[in-house]
Design an enzyme around this catalytic site. Structure first.
Site, PDB file in Angstrom:
ATOM      1  N   PHE A 147       3.463   3.204  -8.119  1.00  0.00           N
ATOM      2  CA  PHE A 147       4.232   3.489  -6.904  1.00  0.00           C
ATOM      3  C   PHE A 147       3.411   3.566  -5.619  1.00  0.00           C
ATOM      4  O   PHE A 147       3.922   4.016  -4.597  1.00  0.00           O
ATOM      5  CB  PHE A 147       5.056   4.781  -7.044  1.00  0.00           C
ATOM      6  CG  PHE A 147       6.283   4.611  -7.896  1.00  0.00           C
ATOM      7  CD1 PHE A 147       7.221   3.639  -7.573  1.00  0.00           C
ATOM      8  CD2 PHE A 147       6.490   5.391  -9.027  1.00  0.00           C
ATOM      9  CE1 PHE A 147       8.355   3.457  -8.355  1.00  0.00           C
ATOM     10  CE2 PHE A 147       7.622   5.212  -9.815  1.00  0.00           C
ATOM     11  CZ  PHE A 147       8.552   4.255  -9.476  1.00  0.00           C
ATOM     12  N   ASP A 148       2.141   3.182  -5.653  1.00  0.00           N
ATOM     13  CA  ASP A 148       1.394   3.111  -4.397  1.00  0.00           C
ATOM     14  C   ASP A 148       0.368   1.990  -4.479  1.00  0.00           C
ATOM     15  O   ASP A 148      -0.807   2.172  -4.169  1.00  0.00           O
ATOM     16  CB  ASP A 148       0.737   4.459  -4.092  1.00  0.00           C
ATOM     17  CG  ASP A 148       0.334   4.571  -2.617  1.00  0.00           C
ATOM     18  OD1 ASP A 148       0.866   3.796  -1.789  1.00  0.00           O
ATOM     19  OD2 ASP A 148      -0.519   5.417  -2.305  1.00  0.00           O
ATOM     20  N   VAL A 149       0.859   0.817  -4.923  1.00  0.00           N
ATOM     21  CA  VAL A 149      -0.005  -0.353  -5.042  1.00  0.00           C
ATOM     22  C   VAL A 149      -0.265  -0.901  -3.642  1.00  0.00           C
ATOM     23  O   VAL A 149       0.670  -1.299  -2.945  1.00  0.00           O
ATOM     24  CB  VAL A 149       0.678  -1.422  -5.941  1.00  0.00           C
ATOM     25  CG1 VAL A 149      -0.025  -2.753  -5.835  1.00  0.00           C
ATOM     26  CG2 VAL A 149       0.725  -0.937  -7.387  1.00  0.00           C
ATOM     27  N   ASN A 153      -6.083   1.052  -2.768  1.00  0.00           N
ATOM     28  CA  ASN A 153      -6.095   1.660  -4.091  1.00  0.00           C
ATOM     29  C   ASN A 153      -6.641   0.747  -5.186  1.00  0.00           C
ATOM     30  O   ASN A 153      -6.461   1.026  -6.368  1.00  0.00           O
ATOM     31  CB  ASN A 153      -4.693   2.159  -4.455  1.00  0.00           C
ATOM     32  CG  ASN A 153      -4.349   3.435  -3.699  1.00  0.00           C
ATOM     33  OD1 ASN A 153      -5.245   4.129  -3.206  1.00  0.00           O
ATOM     34  ND2 ASN A 153      -3.072   3.729  -3.581  1.00  0.00           N
ATOM     35  N   SER A 189       3.597   3.458   0.859  1.00  0.00           N
ATOM     36  CA  SER A 189       2.983   2.975   2.089  1.00  0.00           C
ATOM     37  C   SER A 189       3.849   1.885   2.692  1.00  0.00           C
ATOM     38  O   SER A 189       4.167   0.910   2.027  1.00  0.00           O
ATOM     39  CB  SER A 189       1.590   2.436   1.786  1.00  0.00           C
ATOM     40  OG  SER A 189       0.846   3.471   1.184  1.00  0.00           O
TER      41      SER A 189
END
Lengths: 486, 246
Positions: A147-149, A153, A189
């Protein structure tokens, strides 16, 4: 990193030089919206044997307690993850009193540095993109959605492998989701967030595949498909709006790459790839990518389609993930080893039958047909078949012929002819590289001595495979009858 | 320290023995029985005897609504349940009835609360069937952890930074981290009469030091328990429920 931190004053909970449960906090490497990462030194009696970092959340007046939930989420999920695609977990402090996580330091190149050079040549996009897809696939296989690719990261190790960092937004299917219903927080993001995340749906791994699509688009074109909207309304555009096709931005992008990118970016998750491993497979086998209308698009679709998509979205097109989770239980990438050097072998027909049966288990299967042929010195032959290229083509045709009776759509198969001395090693490394979940191959022909089995490709593959192996044998009864006939 | 939490045993001896064996094999050192030892099943006497022996050895136990109904005929029960309660009254010895009558409704130990239904007015036997009901239970308990039964499904409710408690449906056998800085309400599942279409007996393990809770399912001879129900003349529907987990 996105948080809900407003204009409040925040400060770090820990400072360089501090000692946390014996771990010395060294220089700060990174400071994000919700916390900082420091290099660290382990106590002599607890040396994990690899370099480490300490991650600590921010503390401040008005610092959102959601930041703590996020930190706790990472502290729950990271120890549960295995493999080379995530930093190894070492230790964590008490969430309430001294929250910190000690983990492996990943040395390599941050993806953000690579993306700064975009647009990249298609081959590089495919190579790096498939490494990112591998990492996402590895995490998904462990019941975790990231959920934050986003570029910040990912770190690429010197061997080309990608490592996924920061599980503060992640969700583990078998742990309570501390971040469920956190609207402002769930939004990830802005540039990379998926339509489902914007609708508070934290259940579908295909959300990460959308974000991967944004990364592939960015690497291919040097632009973001939906820009970097600051408002929620701006972000919600992606629920129905198609991005400008990559080839319209960068004519160097080949149709197959555009096909993969736009399929990842479908607003409706049901139209996306179901598995990150399938994205990797397509990026590694461009010639096998089945091109649809997506590949040819040179401009965003017309106003009418936009309106239709917007209408669909407004009127609650159901983002059903039930069928998808059913498909996740059966093997999704199947490798079958076909001996094209002996096309008349009687094992072919039971092998075809077994393959047909296995692919029927998963509506979203991919089938890799592999023929390992012996390498032989080839000179300037008289006939085509005597040249390397000719030989390959010959075997590829036999493979195609072999798979024909199964009536498999072209988009679901890839044919591989590999010249190698050691068939077992070749099959094993192909299986590893492509996240194969089932290998189907024939048993060796019965021999009088038992040595036949122990030296066979089948026994070596079975002993070392990263997945299940289905061994196909011609029933002995039939062989005995044959013996009587003679 | 590993605590086994068993609730809603409902006179099912086979299921109780299977769960106690399972917990013992996993290293349980403490036992808490969360009520409803009788009703529905064929073996109220044997079940109460086993639990009272555990209590004599230091285990904790609280009273459920079926246990209470043995002494007072009050409370709403359907016909099948009434028949089973009458069977219980006829079968239990005076000492066993005395044991049930002596049980407390709620117990607190350090930061853990044990209750059959809800810590908010336990005597009303309200079901924790919503997030708000779980929130009221946690507030009334005043402890970090609350373990209860009454609702036969396994559910874990947890507090987050804001809003009502959240609900989580656990996977059997998976240890779940339950950090002590937030409140948790765990419904441990039913040993003797699961109702999620899975006849396997349900109970829960809690490790306070590791701050981990594991919801367990144990396969046992449900057919034998159901046959006993039929043989002692209780309504056939009760046998079906045990066999099919409905």
């Amino acid at each position: 990193m996105t948080g809900s931190v407003g204009t409040t004053v925040t400060h770090d909970r820990v400072q360089s030089g501090a000692i946390l449960d014996g771990y010395r906090v060294d220089d700060r490497i990174h400071r994000g919206g919700t916390g900082s990462v420091y290099s660290a030194t382990a106590p002599a009696d607890h040396d994990p044997g690899f370099p480490i970092v300490i991650k600590a959340p921010l503390l401040g007046r008005g610092e959102s307690s959601i930041g703590v939930d996020s930190f706790e989420m990472e502290q729950m999920i990271l120890p549960a993850l295995e493999g080379t695609h995530v930093p190894r977990f070492v230790q964590a402090g008490d969430v309430a009193s001294t929250p910190y996580i000690v983990m492996e330091r990943i040395d390599g190149q941050p993806l953000s540095e690579i993306i700064a050079l975009a647009p990249l040549p298609p081959d590089d996009v495919a190579r790096i993109g498939s490494a990112l897809a591998d990492a996402i696939s590895s995490v998904h296989a462990q019941d975790v959605i990231h959920f934050d690719v986003k570029p910040e990261n990912f770190i690429l190790r010197p061997n080309g492998e990608a490592v996924l960092l920061d599980f503060g937004f992640a969700r583990h299917a078998r742990y309570p989701d501390l971040l469920a219903e956190e609207r402002e927080f769930a939004a990830g993001s802005a540039a990379y967030v998926s339509p489902e995340q914007l609708q508070d749906d934290r259940s579908d791994p295909r959300s990460d595949i959308f974000s991967l699509g944004v990364l592939l688009y960015e690497m291919s074109t040097g632009k973001l498909p939906f820009g970097s909207p600051q408002t929620l309304a701006g972000q919600r555009d992606r629920l129905w709006r198609e991005p400008v096709p990559p080839r319209a931005v960068n004519p160097q992008v080949p149709p197959w790459l555009q096909e993969v990118v736009l399929r990842c970016l479908e607003p409706d998750p049901e139209k996306r790839y179901l598995f990150a491993a399938h994205v990797a497979l397509d990026l590694r086998n461009p010639e096998q990518v089945e091109l649809s209308a997506r590949a040819e698009r040179t401009q965003p679709s017309g106003l009418l389609r936009h309106v239709a998509r917007w209408w669909d979205q407004r009127h609650g097109r159901h983002l059903d993930s039930r069928q998808a989770s059913a498909a996740r239980l059966a093997p999704s990438i199947i490798l079958v080893a076909v001996d094209t050097e002996h096309p008349d072998d009687e094992r072919h027909s039971p092998l075809q039958w077994a393959t047909k049966h296995m692919i029927s288990l998963n509506p979203e299967y991919r089938l890799m047909c592999v023929s390992v042929i012996k390498s032989a010195p080839v000179g300037e032959g008289l006939l085509d078949i005597e040249t390397t290229a000719g030989k390959h083509l010959q075997h590829k045709m036999r493979l195609r012929h072999w798979v024909e009776p199964l009536r498999v759509p072209a988009s679901r198969i890839s044919l591989h002819v590999v010249e190698a001395a050691n068939a077992a090693d070749t099959l094993l490394s192909l299986a590893r590289a492509n996240h194969v979940e089932l290998i189907i191959l024939g048993a060796p022909v019965p021999s009088r001595t038992k040595i036949g089995w122990w030296r066979s490709v089948a026994s070596t593959v079975t002993a070392n495979a990263p997945c299940s192996v289905h061994i196909v044998r011609v029933p002995e009864r039939r062989l005995n009858l044959r013996a009587v006939d003679r | 320290m590993l605590i086994a939490l068993l609730s809603d045993i409902h006179a099912n001896l086979e299921a109780l023995q299977a769960c106690l064996g399972h917990a013992h094999d996993r290293g349980a050192s403490h036992y808490v029985f969360l009520g409803d030892f009788v009703g529905y099943g064929a073996d109220p006497g044997r079940v109460v005897e086993i639990i009272s022996r555990y209590v004599a050895d230091g285990a904790l136990a609280v009273k459920g609504n079926h246990d209470e109904a043995i002494e007072t005929i009050d409370g709403y029960f359907n016909d099948a349940a009434k028949a089973a309660l009458e069977w219980g009254r006829a079968t239990l010895s005076a000492a066993q009835k005395q044991f049930l009558a002596s049980l407390p409704l709620i117990l607190r130990q350090q930061d853990v609360c044990y209750v059959h239904a809800s810590a908010e007015r336990p005597e009303r036997w309200d079901y924790i069937d919503s997030r708000s009901a779980a929130g009221r239970c946690a507030t009334a308990a005043g402890t970090t952890y609350t373990f209860c039964g009454h609702v036969h499904d396994q559910v874990l409710f947890f507090e987050t930074s804001r809003g009502p408690m959240r609900e989580f449906r656990p996977s059997p056998g998976m240890p779940i981290p339950v950090h002590g800085h937030r409140r948790w309400v765990a419904i441990v599942g039913s040993v003797g009469q699961p109702r999620d279409r899975n006849p396997a007996a349900a109970y829960t393990l809690f490790d306070p030091a590791r701050q981990e809770v594991t919801f367990c399912r144990v396969v046992y001879d449900a057919a034998a328990a159901a046959n006993k129900i039929r043989r002692c003349g209780l309504p056939a529907s009760l046998a079906f429920r045990v066999e099919l987990g409905i």
